[in-house]
Design an enzyme around this catalytic site. Structure first.
Site, PDB file in Angstrom:
ATOM      1  N   ASP A  52       0.870  -1.241   0.042  1.00 61.69           N
ATOM      2  CA  ASP A  52       0.003  -0.013  -0.094  1.00 61.69           C
ATOM      3  C   ASP A  52       0.845   1.317  -0.127  1.00 61.69           C
ATOM      4  O   ASP A  52       0.515   2.312  -0.396  1.00 61.69           O
ATOM      5  CB  ASP A  52      -0.735  -0.021   1.194  1.00 61.69           C
ATOM      6  CG  ASP A  52      -2.030  -1.261   1.060  1.00 61.69           C
ATOM      7  OD1 ASP A  52      -2.153  -1.568  -0.009  1.00 61.69           O
ATOM      8  OD2 ASP A  52      -2.726  -1.161   2.128  1.00 61.69           O
ATOM      9  N   GLY A  53       2.055   1.286   0.646  1.00 58.69           N
ATOM     10  CA  GLY A  53       2.966   2.556   0.802  1.00 58.69           C
ATOM     11  C   GLY A  53       3.565   2.748  -0.621  1.00 58.69           C
ATOM     12  O   GLY A  53       3.478   4.101  -0.922  1.00 58.69           O
ATOM     13  N   ARG A 137       3.759  18.575  25.851  1.00 55.41           N
ATOM     14  CA  ARG A 137       2.252  18.970  25.736  1.00 55.41           C
ATOM     15  C   ARG A 137       1.314  19.140  24.703  1.00 55.41           C
ATOM     16  O   ARG A 137       1.726  18.846  23.676  1.00 55.41           O
ATOM     17  CB  ARG A 137       2.058  20.527  26.546  1.00 55.41           C
ATOM     18  CG  ARG A 137       3.076  20.401  27.706  1.00 55.41           C
ATOM     19  CD  ARG A 137       3.200  21.888  28.508  1.00 55.41           C
ATOM     20  NE  ARG A 137       3.776  22.100  29.588  1.00 55.41           N
ATOM     21  CZ  ARG A 137       4.006  23.343  30.419  1.00 55.41           C
ATOM     22  NH1 ARG A 137       3.480  24.401  29.740  1.00 55.41           N
ATOM     23  NH2 ARG A 137       4.619  23.159  31.497  1.00 55.41           N
ATOM     24  N   ARG A 154      -8.078  20.358  21.772  1.00 55.39           N
ATOM     25  CA  ARG A 154      -6.728  19.946  22.805  1.00 55.39           C
ATOM     26  C   ARG A 154      -6.189  18.474  22.696  1.00 55.39           C
ATOM     27  O   ARG A 154      -7.092  17.663  23.228  1.00 55.39           O
ATOM     28  CB  ARG A 154      -7.216  20.283  24.335  1.00 55.39           C
ATOM     29  CG  ARG A 154      -7.387  21.882  24.241  1.00 55.39           C
ATOM     30  CD  ARG A 154      -7.398  22.255  25.677  1.00 55.39           C
ATOM     31  NE  ARG A 154      -6.426  22.187  26.478  1.00 55.39           N
ATOM     32  CZ  ARG A 154      -6.237  22.126  27.907  1.00 55.39           C
ATOM     33  NH1 ARG A 154      -7.455  22.221  28.597  1.00 55.39           N
ATOM     34  NH2 ARG A 154      -5.127  22.055  28.394  1.00 55.39           N
ATOM     35  N   ALA A 168      -6.281   3.241   8.367  1.00 51.79           N
ATOM     36  CA  ALA A 168      -4.726   3.541   8.616  1.00 51.79           C
ATOM     37  C   ALA A 168      -4.831   4.410  10.165  1.00 51.79           C
ATOM     38  O   ALA A 168      -5.516   3.686  11.173  1.00 51.79           O
ATOM     39  CB  ALA A 168      -4.364   4.494   7.512  1.00 51.79           C
ATOM     40  N   ASN A 170      -6.251   6.684  11.172  1.00 51.18           N
ATOM     41  CA  ASN A 170      -7.533   7.094  11.863  1.00 51.18           C
ATOM     42  C   ASN A 170      -8.118   5.995  12.650  1.00 51.18           C
ATOM     43  O   ASN A 170      -8.568   6.147  13.800  1.00 51.18           O
ATOM     44  CB  ASN A 170      -8.575   7.265  10.599  1.00 51.18           C
ATOM     45  CG  ASN A 170      -9.967   7.416  11.234  1.00 51.18           C
ATOM     46  OD1 ASN A 170     -10.453   8.113  11.696  1.00 51.18           O
ATOM     47  ND2 ASN A 170     -10.672   6.354  10.870  1.00 51.18           N
ATOM     48  N   GLN A 227       4.146  11.350   5.081  1.00 48.21           N
ATOM     49  CA  GLN A 227       5.331  12.226   4.749  1.00 48.21           C
ATOM     50  C   GLN A 227       5.152  13.519   5.154  1.00 48.21           C
ATOM     51  O   GLN A 227       4.286  14.318   5.088  1.00 48.21           O
ATOM     52  CB  GLN A 227       5.643  12.289   2.912  1.00 48.21           C
ATOM     53  CG  GLN A 227       5.604  11.117   2.391  1.00 48.21           C
ATOM     54  CD  GLN A 227       6.693  10.117   2.891  1.00 48.21           C
ATOM     55  OE1 GLN A 227       8.014  10.585   2.886  1.00 48.21           O
ATOM     56  NE2 GLN A 227       6.511   8.953   3.094  1.00 48.21           N
TER      57      GLN A 227
END
Length: 279
Positions: A52-53, A137, A154, A168, A170, A227
């Site tokens: 896939d890459g 942070r 945040r 992927a 997500n 990337q």
């Protein structure tokens, strides 16, 4: 079919070179020209040898030129490179005889606006990610859908994903699996401070923007399909929207989307052949 391209995976193994040479001879015997590791206008087909890459690396160019793409996986079964190397000749024969289906996969385009000056657009088949990098942070990101304020996230970062990229980064960040035929853009916070910061699905016509709120944070980066694209600073804005181009992905006739999901995600199955008894 007059001319095709073959893209080889880069790496330490010679297998992509060997298979590319075999396929080149096979196509030339049929009177079809072959170019290696080139994506150019006028190609009738682009064959990806790798995973896939490798496909992600050329998806933007292939979609701009409208070239159909088929992926021959040289490792584990991929979400995009669905054809196994043992099935390659059978699959290519079917393509030469027009026995195939094309899926039109949504791409994103994104740009950085810094000091009022926009960068060039970058294309993403999987995702655009704003990441805090090595800082300790959380970062704060104001976000809008068109002119409507969404919220100030945040979090460790923010993922803007296509349905193709839903499986992927997500998915690792707790976002939903979305069927690739569903046209939408996903917004998923990475490790948010508040548990009620949930993933969000928006229409593909939506123009999304995110602005870095806290300028004290350094090493905040934008990644496009994994990337590094830009560093982002206070009041810089990232704009994300659906591209006008689609990737023409040739789907395997041997495997459906849910079979690939079961294989990749190790879902159990109690139905041996997967057939729907009501059909």
């Amino acid at each position: 079919m007059r001319e095709i391209g073959i893209i080889r995976r880069l790496g330490n193994t010679e297998e992509p070179e060997i298979i590319a040479a075999e396929l080149s001879a096979w196509f030339r015997e049929r009177g079809i020209k072959v170019v290696i590791d080139q994506v150019k206008p006028g190609l009738d087909l682009l064959i990806i040898l790798g995973g896939d890459g490798t496909l992600l690396h050329v998806a933007g160019e292939a979609s701009r030129y409208g070239i159909p793409v088929v992926g021959i996986n040289l490792g584990d079964l991929g979400f995009l490179t669905e054809v196994s190397k043992d099935e390659r000749y059978e699959a290519l024969e079917a393509i030469l005889h027009n026995r195939f289906a094309i899926e039109h996969r949504l791409l994103l385009k994104t740009r950085l606006i810094s000091g009022g000056r926009p960068s060039d657009w970058r294309m993403a088949l999987n995702d655009v990610v704003i990441s805090k990098g090595n800082i300790d942070r959380l970062i704060q990101l104001d976000s809008w859908a068109n002119d409507n304020y969404i919220t100030t996230y945040r979090a460790d970062g923010l993922i803007f994903s296509t349905p193709t990229g839903a499986t992927a980064y997500n998915l690792s960040a707790g976002g939903p699996i979305v069927h690739p035929a569903l046209q939408s853009i996903l917004i998923t916070p990475i490790c948010p401070f508040m548990l009620d910061s949930r993933p969000l699905l928006v229409a593909p016509e939506t123009i999304l923007t995110a602005r870095l709120k806290d300028g004290r944070r350094q090493d905040v980066k934008v990644l496009v399909d994994g990337q590094s694209a830009w560093d982002i600073h206070q009041d810089d804005t990232i704009e994300i929207q659906a591209s006008e181009y689609y990737l023409k992905l040739i789907a395997s006739s041997k495997k459906d989307y849910f079979e690939i999901l079961r294989n990749k995600l190790n879902w159990g199955s109690s139905i041996k052949n997967g057939k729907n008894p009501s059909r």
